[in-house]
Design an enzyme around this catalytic site. Structure first.
Site, PDB file in Angstrom:
ATOM      1  N   ASP A   1       6.302  36.294  33.768  1.00 48.81           N
ATOM      2  CA  ASP A   1       7.497  36.515  34.579  1.00 48.81           C
ATOM      3  C   ASP A   1       8.269  37.747  34.111  1.00 48.81           C
ATOM      4  O   ASP A   1       8.347  38.036  32.916  1.00 48.81           O
ATOM      5  CB  ASP A   1       8.392  35.274  34.483  1.00 48.81           C
ATOM      6  CG  ASP A   1       9.655  35.391  35.295  1.00 48.81           C
ATOM      7  OD1 ASP A   1       9.553  35.482  36.527  1.00 48.81           O
ATOM      8  OD2 ASP A   1      10.744  35.399  34.698  1.00 48.81           O
TER       9      ASP A   1
ATOM     10  N   GLU B   1       3.993  39.796  36.862  1.00 44.67           N
ATOM     11  CA  GLU B   1       4.988  39.978  37.909  1.00 44.67           C
ATOM     12  C   GLU B   1       5.771  41.227  37.506  1.00 44.67           C
ATOM     13  O   GLU B   1       6.701  41.161  36.708  1.00 44.67           O
ATOM     14  CB  GLU B   1       5.917  38.769  38.034  1.00 44.67           C
ATOM     15  CG  GLU B   1       6.823  38.861  39.249  1.00 44.67           C
ATOM     16  CD  GLU B   1       8.286  38.622  38.945  1.00 44.67           C
ATOM     17  OE1 GLU B   1       9.117  38.852  39.835  1.00 44.67           O
ATOM     18  OE2 GLU B   1       8.617  38.214  37.820  1.00 44.67           O
TER      19      GLU B   1
END
Length: 639
Positions: free
Chosen positions: A311, A364
């Site tokens: 993330d 990401e």
């Protein structure tokens, strides 16, 4: 203190932890039920507690076993780790550490390496030993994973939040429903939003307080293992979101752990995230490196996770991320790149790919940082795939427009091909796109339900035929109208209703047709797997392109997407092979609540005025078409 009182832990055991080279630090730190030998009493069972707090004046462990009063721990020689072995303290015991700071004040902290924790709002750590025995089928799964080639395989990912997929279900109940549904829908993977312990449900798991503890809201760690095993048995790979970019400020967790900035930077220009108000890890500290690389390996090795989606990578890469001039500290060369974070990501990726055959690391990453999916030995970050955030933003902006305005934004749907092969991409429509006022996918599209659902069917067919792997967030497969709300769960009662059922059934068909058609996935990461037929028909809001499989002469699919509400009865497209082409998908099919009446069935090429082989296609309004070349029928025709 004798070695027995340390539970067989020595300073030598911790050398790797202090040099940043311990990639299995969870085996040494935290709480472990271990057996020690007593000279007079023989083998004794108890729990060894070990915690890194080098700047503490004093450390105690408190819990059920001592009425939460605290027993003094001692420093392991040659280490900043405090340890204590307690006889007859076994699985299920709740505990915390009580740490005295240099100024004499005390602070209670949970164990950074705890394998289990109390259910929120309680937060004590829990002594836990896994007793799960993986089924023999898991060995077969891991062997297949090791031999797999994800770049040339279908990857259709269903992203979900465990707590709200079906509200109220825990790991055990999900075993009965989730694998069956995902398999029936034809997805190849699920992506779980973070399942690590976190106190605030509204953070969806992205503000972690227990990096090694599975979220106890849904059950214990072994019940999570059973769920993962059931997904594997159904042929579904498991991707887990991992959050090494920041952690929350809860005073009982990692922050200022021993009274000093231990896991984070002391300077707020480096150690505080301005967007989220969280702490940023000190990636240059060796013990933090050991903590994070071990945590990544822990989930992959101990829970058989098949991929980690990392993330907020962009926030790790740049020292000035979300910071104004003067609010950040340049690196040693005067640049904005976070060199220590870059080294950590390379370290984690390289180690996991070497240690766990077939694992995937997914970034990401929302910027144009070069080489995200380039191997470490070639100077890249070493990820396997990267989310294509640019494609996502452009394509969603396009479908949110009224069709009459789409012709002026045609390039937003074609621009991604300019950089499509700069990285190995996943095309994501994730949870972030259907929360915080952004609206659900179906409600992004203007006008009435016919236009909303027809456009969404067209968009999904465009997405699934575009170069890259695909990811869709739960609920969007059946056109949930409300924004996602983790407190409410999905609106499952609509998936049998008109429009909703048709969309869901078409999504299943798209996955199944894609799986049976290698040209739609086999060369996602290779430039010669794609070519435009017509990228410039902006007046008709229509796109057409070709996808090629490994057999470039026989495995070919012509794809079309009409984002106009106007039908085109005779639309000529050039194709690379003469002969027979068969319609394998038509999103206006009445089975999907489409209008029907524009079926193409089997088409035969003709020679156009320019001498090229062409097909005359009936294109329905707001629809997607896939036409596959039939080499067998074409060969018979030639005879």
């Amino acid at each position: 203190m004798t070695r027995t009182n340390f539970g067989n832990l020595t300073g030598r055991d911790l050398e790797g932890f202090h040099t940043g080279g311990d990639t299995e630090a969870w085996r040494r730190l935290g709480s472990h039920v271990v057996e020690v030998q007593d000279p007079t009493r023989g083998a004794l069972r108890g729990t060894r507690f070990a915690v890194w707090a080098p700047n503490a004046r004093r450390v105690q462990v408190m819990g059920d076993f001592n009425w939460w009063q605290g027993d003094d721990m001692e420093l392991v020689p040659g280490s900043g780790v405090w340890a204590l072995w307690k006889e007859d303290v076994l699985e299920g015991t709740r505990y915390k550490y009580k740490i005295q700071h240099a100024d004499g004040t005390w602070q209670e902290k949970v164990d950074p390496y705890a394998f289990h924790s109390q259910r929120p709002p309680e937060n004590a750590s829990v002594v836990w030993t896994s007793h799960h025995e993986w089924a023999p089928s898991e060995d077969e799964w891991l062997a297949r994973r090791a031999a797999a080639d994800p770049y040339h395989s279908q990857m259709s990912i269903y992203e979900l939040h465990l707590g709200s997929w079906r509200k109220g279900l825990g790991y055990t109940q999900l075993v009965e429903e989730l694998p069956e549904y995902v398999r029936w829908m034809g997805y190849t993977h699920v992506e779980l939003m973070p399942v690590m312990a976190h106190p605030l449900a509204a953070s969806w798991g992205y503000q972690v307080t227990g990096y090694y503890a599975a979220d106890s809201r849904y059950g214990d760690p072994d019940e999570l293992r059973v769920l993962i095993e059931a997904l594997h048995a159904a042929g579904i790979g498991v991707i887990l979101d991992w959050v090494p970019g920041h952690f929350p400020r809860d005073d009982w967790a990692l922050g200022r752990f021993d009274g000093t900035a231990l896991y984070e930077h002391a300077d707020p220009r480096q150690g505080v995230h301005p967007d989220w108000g969280t702490y940023v890890f000190n990636y240059g500290r060796n013990e933090v490196k050991s903590f994070l690389v071990s945590n990544a390996l822990y989930w992959v090795s101990e829970f058989h996770i098949d991929a980690l989606r990392v993330d907020a990578v962009a926030s790790m890469l740049y020292l000035d991320y979300s910071r104004k001039e003067g609010e950040w500290v340049p690196n040693k060369y005067g640049g904005r790149e976070n060199l220590e974070a870059i080294d950590l990501l390379r370290y984690v990726n390289k180690h996991l790919y070497e240690r766990q055959p077939g694992v995937m690391m997914i970034a990401e990453e929302s910027t144009s940082f070069p080489g995200v999916t380039k191997p470490v030995h070639e100077g890249g970050l070493g990820f396997g795939f990267k989310w294509n955030m640019g494609w996502m933003n452009d394509s969603l902006e396009y479908i949110e427009l009224d069709p009459i305005y789409r012709q002026y934004h045609h390039n937003e749907m074609t621009f991604a091909m300019v950089y499509a092969y700069s990285e190995n991409y996943i095309l994501p429509i994730s949870h972030d796109e259907v929360v915080h006022g952004k609206g659900s996918m179906v409600n992004k599209v203007p006008q009435d339900d016919w236009r909303k659902f027809s456009t969404l069917r067209t968009f999904y067919s465009f997405m699934w035929a575009f170069p890259g792997k695909q990811l869709l967030f739960m609920g969007q497969e059946f056109g949930e109208r409300a924004e996602w709300n983790e407190e409410a769960g999905l609106e499952w009662w609509v998936d049998g209703m008109q429009w909703h059922k048709g969309l869901r059934d078409m999504m299943r068909e798209i996955n199944l047709v894609q799986a049976a058609t290698p040209a739609l996935y086999e060369r996602d990461c290779e430039p010669d797997g794609f070519s435009w037929i017509n990228a410039n028909d902006w007046m008709a809001n229509t796109f057409s392109w070709l996808r090629y499989g490994a057999d470039h002469e026989r495995e070919i699919v012509a794809c079309m997407a009409n984002f106009s509400p106007e039908p085109y009865e005779q639309y000529a497209i050039r194709v690379p092979r003469p002969g027979v082409w068969r319609e394998i998908l038509n999103t206006s099919d009445t089975r999907w609540d489409g209008d029907g009446g524009y079926e193409n069935g089997v088409l035969t090429t003709f020679v156009g005025e320019d001498g090229t082989d062409q097909l005359m296609v009936r294109v329905p309004p707001l629809s997607g078409l896939w036409l596959a070349y039939d080499p067998v029928a074409s060969a018979h025709q030639d005879r």
